[in-house]
Design an enzyme around this catalytic site. Sequence first.
Site, PDB file in Angstrom:
ATOM      1  N   HIS A 158      19.368  -7.337  31.454  1.00 37.24           N
ATOM      2  CA  HIS A 158      19.786  -6.160  32.220  1.00 37.24           C
ATOM      3  C   HIS A 158      21.308  -6.070  32.331  1.00 37.24           C
ATOM      4  O   HIS A 158      21.902  -4.996  32.188  1.00 37.24           O
ATOM      5  CB  HIS A 158      19.130  -6.216  33.610  1.00 37.24           C
ATOM      6  CG  HIS A 158      19.394  -5.020  34.451  1.00 37.24           C
ATOM      7  ND1 HIS A 158      20.295  -5.033  35.496  1.00 37.24           N
ATOM      8  CD2 HIS A 158      18.879  -3.773  34.415  1.00 37.24           C
ATOM      9  CE1 HIS A 158      20.324  -3.834  36.065  1.00 37.24           C
ATOM     10  NE2 HIS A 158      19.478  -3.055  35.426  1.00 37.24           N
ATOM     11  N   ARG A 194      37.465 -12.510  42.120  1.00 40.41           N
ATOM     12  CA  ARG A 194      38.187 -11.390  41.516  1.00 40.41           C
ATOM     13  C   ARG A 194      38.296 -10.178  42.445  1.00 40.41           C
ATOM     14  O   ARG A 194      38.869  -9.166  42.075  1.00 40.41           O
ATOM     15  CB  ARG A 194      37.515 -10.993  40.196  1.00 40.41           C
ATOM     16  CG  ARG A 194      37.775 -12.003  39.095  1.00 40.41           C
ATOM     17  CD  ARG A 194      36.740 -11.973  37.996  1.00 40.41           C
ATOM     18  NE  ARG A 194      37.047 -12.942  36.950  1.00 40.41           N
ATOM     19  CZ  ARG A 194      36.863 -14.260  37.045  1.00 40.41           C
ATOM     20  NH1 ARG A 194      36.368 -14.776  38.155  1.00 40.41           N
ATOM     21  NH2 ARG A 194      37.171 -15.072  36.048  1.00 40.41           N
ATOM     22  N   GLY A 202      19.107 -13.401  35.200  1.00 37.52           N
ATOM     23  CA  GLY A 202      18.300 -14.114  34.223  1.00 37.52           C
ATOM     24  C   GLY A 202      17.696 -13.244  33.138  1.00 37.52           C
ATOM     25  O   GLY A 202      16.921 -13.734  32.320  1.00 37.52           O
ATOM     26  N   THR A 203      18.041 -11.949  33.111  1.00 35.50           N
ATOM     27  CA  THR A 203      17.474 -11.033  32.114  1.00 35.50           C
ATOM     28  C   THR A 203      18.605 -10.315  31.381  1.00 35.50           C
ATOM     29  O   THR A 203      19.754 -10.354  31.816  1.00 35.50           O
ATOM     30  CB  THR A 203      16.569  -9.974  32.788  1.00 35.50           C
ATOM     31  OG1 THR A 203      17.395  -9.095  33.572  1.00 35.50           O
ATOM     32  CG2 THR A 203      15.503 -10.619  33.674  1.00 35.50           C
ATOM     33  N   VAL A 241      29.006  -5.988  38.272  1.00 36.67           N
ATOM     34  CA  VAL A 241      27.764  -6.305  37.569  1.00 36.67           C
ATOM     35  C   VAL A 241      27.761  -7.818  37.385  1.00 36.67           C
ATOM     36  O   VAL A 241      28.641  -8.368  36.713  1.00 36.67           O
ATOM     37  CB  VAL A 241      27.686  -5.587  36.208  1.00 36.67           C
ATOM     38  CG1 VAL A 241      26.340  -5.850  35.549  1.00 36.67           C
ATOM     39  CG2 VAL A 241      27.915  -4.088  36.366  1.00 36.67           C
ATOM     40  N   ILE A 242      26.800  -8.477  38.013  1.00 37.65           N
ATOM     41  CA  ILE A 242      26.725  -9.936  37.984  1.00 37.65           C
ATOM     42  C   ILE A 242      25.518 -10.349  37.153  1.00 37.65           C
ATOM     43  O   ILE A 242      24.403  -9.878  37.390  1.00 37.65           O
ATOM     44  CB  ILE A 242      26.641 -10.500  39.424  1.00 37.65           C
ATOM     45  CG1 ILE A 242      27.865 -10.025  40.231  1.00 37.65           C
ATOM     46  CG2 ILE A 242      26.549 -12.022  39.396  1.00 37.65           C
ATOM     47  CD1 ILE A 242      27.778 -10.285  41.721  1.00 37.65           C
ATOM     48  N   PHE A 267      26.053  -0.897  44.802  1.00 37.35           N
ATOM     49  CA  PHE A 267      25.376  -2.158  44.501  1.00 37.35           C
ATOM     50  C   PHE A 267      26.405  -3.293  44.514  1.00 37.35           C
ATOM     51  O   PHE A 267      27.526  -3.128  44.053  1.00 37.35           O
ATOM     52  CB  PHE A 267      24.679  -2.070  43.135  1.00 37.35           C
ATOM     53  CG  PHE A 267      23.619  -3.111  42.938  1.00 37.35           C
ATOM     54  CD1 PHE A 267      22.385  -2.977  43.555  1.00 37.35           C
ATOM     55  CD2 PHE A 267      23.861  -4.225  42.159  1.00 37.35           C
ATOM     56  CE1 PHE A 267      21.405  -3.934  43.381  1.00 37.35           C
ATOM     57  CE2 PHE A 267      22.895  -5.192  41.980  1.00 37.35           C
ATOM     58  CZ  PHE A 267      21.658  -5.054  42.592  1.00 37.35           C
TER      59      PHE A 267
END
EC number: 2.5.1.78
Length: 158
Positions: free
Chosen positions: A89, A128, A86-87, A82-83, A22
Site C-alpha cells: 500500500h 522529520r 507490512g503491505t 505516508v509510513i 491521516f
Amino acid sequence: MHIVEGHIEAKSAKVAIVVSRFNSFVVESLLSGAIDTLKRFGQVSEDNITVVRVPGAFELPLAAKKVAASGKFDGIIALGAVIRGGTPHFDFVAGECNKGLAQVSLEFNTPVSFGVLTTDTIEQAIERSGTKAGNKGGEAALGLLEMVNVLNAIDKEL
C-alpha cells in the site's frame, strides 16, 4: 552571463497548503512549520494563506489540482505522511501522490512544493516533522517561496 534566481521574501504571495489528515500526529507539526516559515521568512500575510484539509496523501493531488485551477494562488504546499507498513500500500500511495502533484505543477505552471514524508518508520516521520531532522514542512515552504519568486523573475527577465 545572465543569472535568474528566486529569493525567499514574498510578501504578496497567495499560498494554499493542502494537508492530509491521516497521520495527523506528524502532519500537524509539518503544517505548523510551513506556516511559521511562510510568515517569518517569506513575510507572507496570514490572510494570504489558505489551508485545505483532505483525508489522506492519495487525495492531495486532486485537491491541489482544484486549487491550482482556481487561479487564485501563486503556489501550493502539499503536506502529508505516508509510513511504510507490512503491505505494498505504501508504494502505491507514495508513488501516485508524488506523480500526481508533479503533474499538477506542470499542467498549471504553478509551483507545488512536496512536503509529504515517505518513511519506513513512525520514528523517522517524527524526526522529520520538527525534531532531529528539522521540519520538512518548513523546508517545503522555503522551496515554494523561492519557486514563486524564480518563476516571477523568469516572466520579467527572459
